[in-house]
Every structure is written in C-alpha cells, then in structure tokens.
Design a protein around this motif. Structure first.
Motif, short mmCIF file in Angstrom:
data_model
loop_
_atom_site.label_atom_id
_atom_site.label_comp_id
_atom_site.label_asym_id
_atom_site.label_seq_id
_atom_site.Cartn_x
_atom_site.Cartn_y
_atom_site.Cartn_z
N GLY A 212 0.86 -1.24 0.02
CA GLY A 212 -0.13 -0.05 -0.17
C GLY A 212 0.97 1.36 -0.04
O GLY A 212 0.56 2.33 -0.93
N ALA A 213 1.88 1.31 0.71
CA ALA A 213 2.73 2.38 0.82
C ALA A 213 3.53 2.64 -0.45
O ALA A 213 3.41 3.76 -1.13
N VAL A 214 3.98 1.52 -1.03
CA VAL A 214 4.67 1.67 -2.62
C VAL A 214 3.65 2.08 -3.53
O VAL A 214 3.84 3.03 -4.22
N LEU A 215 2.41 1.80 -3.55
CA LEU A 215 1.73 2.02 -4.35
C LEU A 215 1.03 3.62 -4.31
O LEU A 215 0.80 4.22 -5.30
N THR A 216 0.97 4.09 -2.99
CA THR A 216 0.58 5.51 -2.76
C THR A 216 1.89 6.24 -3.29
O THR A 216 1.47 7.25 -3.69
N GLY A 217 2.94 5.60 -3.03
CA GLY A 217 4.12 6.69 -3.53
C GLY A 217 3.94 6.74 -5.02
O GLY A 217 4.27 7.90 -5.82
N CYS A 218 3.66 5.71 -5.66
CA CYS A 218 3.70 5.62 -7.30
C CYS A 218 2.49 6.65 -7.72
O CYS A 218 2.42 6.89 -8.92
N ALA A 219 1.45 6.60 -7.05
CA ALA A 219 0.40 7.56 -7.45
C ALA A 219 0.69 8.92 -7.52
O ALA A 219 -0.13 9.66 -8.05
N THR A 220 1.68 9.34 -6.69
CA THR A 220 1.61 10.87 -6.99
C THR A 220 2.52 11.21 -8.01
O THR A 220 3.83 10.65 -8.26
N PRO A 221 1.79 12.19 -8.80
CA PRO A 221 2.84 12.24 -10.11
C PRO A 221 3.97 13.29 -9.84
O PRO A 221 3.76 14.01 -9.00
N PRO A 222 4.96 13.10 -10.61
CA PRO A 222 5.95 13.82 -10.42
C PRO A 222 5.90 15.34 -10.69
O PRO A 222 5.12 15.77 -11.78
N LYS A 223 6.50 16.35 -9.94
CA LYS A 223 6.50 17.71 -10.21
C LYS A 223 6.94 18.02 -11.48
O LYS A 223 7.97 17.77 -12.08
N PRO A 224 6.10 18.93 -12.29
CA PRO A 224 6.82 19.37 -13.72
C PRO A 224 8.12 20.17 -13.68
O PRO A 224 8.36 21.01 -12.53
N LEU A 225 8.81 19.81 -14.28
CA LEU A 225 10.13 20.66 -14.47
C LEU A 225 9.97 22.26 -14.56
O LEU A 225 10.61 22.84 -13.92
N TYR A 226 8.95 22.71 -15.39
CA TYR A 226 8.68 24.00 -15.40
C TYR A 226 7.29 24.39 -15.27
O TYR A 226 6.31 23.75 -15.39
N ASP A 227 7.14 25.67 -14.79
CA ASP A 227 5.52 25.94 -14.38
C ASP A 227 5.39 27.07 -15.83
O ASP A 227 5.74 28.10 -15.95
N TRP A 228 4.33 26.48 -16.73
CA TRP A 228 4.29 27.28 -17.98
C TRP A 228 3.11 28.13 -17.88
O TRP A 228 3.07 29.48 -18.38
N GLU A 229 2.24 28.40 -16.83
CA GLU A 229 1.17 29.22 -16.69
C GLU A 229 0.64 29.51 -17.93
O GLU A 229 0.30 28.54 -18.70
N SER A 230 0.38 30.68 -18.66
CA SER A 230 -0.23 31.06 -19.80
C SER A 230 0.73 31.41 -20.83
O SER A 230 0.62 32.03 -21.68
N TYR A 231 2.13 30.87 -20.50
CA TYR A 231 2.97 31.26 -21.48
C TYR A 231 2.60 30.77 -23.02
O TYR A 231 2.80 31.59 -23.92
N GLN A 232 2.31 29.55 -23.14
CA GLN A 232 1.94 29.19 -24.55
C GLN A 232 0.92 29.79 -25.25
O GLN A 232 1.24 30.30 -26.21
N PRO A 233 -0.34 30.28 -24.39
CA PRO A 233 -1.26 30.75 -25.13
C PRO A 233 -0.99 32.26 -25.32
O PRO A 233 -1.15 32.90 -26.59
N GLN A 234 0.19 32.99 -24.66
CA GLN A 234 0.40 34.31 -24.85
C GLN A 234 1.44 34.18 -26.13
O GLN A 234 1.46 35.31 -26.91
N VAL A 235 2.04 33.09 -26.52
CA VAL A 235 3.01 33.28 -27.61
C VAL A 235 1.96 33.20 -28.66
O VAL A 235 2.44 33.91 -29.78
#
Length: 123
Positions: free
Chosen positions: A18-41
């Motif tokens: 259960g502990a291993v599966l719980t750890g696997c369920a947490t998605p990794p933090k993205p490398l960058y925070d894009w916010e509205s950068y792509q729509p602004q481009v």
C-alpha cells in the motif's frame, strides 16, 4: 502459531504494498511552470495587444516565483521581445539577460538579439 506468523507477514506485506502504490500514485512535479506562456505566444503571433500580453506574463511570473517553480525556457526572451515591441528597450535588455543567465545555451541567440536590438526595437 504458524498461522499467526503467516497472517502477520501478510499484513506487513499488504502495508508495504500500500505504501509503495501510494508513492507511485503521486505524479512527479513538472520541471517548469508554464502558466499562460504558450497561449501568450499564440496571441503574439496573432498580433494581439502586446501590452495585454506583457501584463499576463508578468502576472504569471509572479505566480511562478511565489510557488518557487521554474520558469520555462524562452519565457524571459519572449517577454523581452514584447518589451522591445512597445519601445521599452531597458526592460528588453533586462529580460534577455535573465534568459541568458537561466539558460546559458540560449546565449548565442540572445547575443544576436542584443546586437541587432531586434526588429521591433528599431521601429
């Protein structure tokens, strides 16, 4: 006695699984925070208001910094181009230098832009 031992081992194995599966369920933090950068481009290429794009990118930059996240490559360069297009060459240079500092691999391109002061800045 053997049964208690086996059921105890099964309980421990279930807890570990259960502990291993719980750890696997947490998605990794993205490398960058894009916010509205792509729509602004996209807005930039559509020819939308440069001032509105600057406001949106500056607002998002504050959010990114407040969350202690990383700005994606090109963010400050794009903001610099926007500043150049509205005649704020001091802010343009500041953003280009920030891009170069954060992403040294962009130095050649940023130096080229600074040398030519971008087409928008020459207007």
């Amino acid at each position: 006695m053997n049964r208690k031992f086996l059921s105890g081992r099964a309980a421990v194995a279930a807890i570990i699984a259960g502990a291993v599966l719980t750890g696997c369920a947490t998605p990794p933090k993205p490398l960058y925070d894009w916010e509205s950068y792509q729509p602004q481009v996209y807005e930039y290429f559509k020819g939308e208001s440069k001032e509105a794009q600057i406001i949106a990118l500056e607002r998002d930059l504050e959010k990114i910094k407040a969350a202690h996240n990383a700005v994606p490559p090109g963010y400050h360069a794009h903001l610099g181009l926007l500043y150049a297009s509205v005649g704020k060459s001091d802010k343009m240079v500041e953003e280009f230098q920030t891009e170069k500092q954060l992403f040294p691999e962009s130095a050649g391109y940023i130096d080229f832009l600074l040398k030519n002061k971008t087409p928008e800045a020459k207007q």
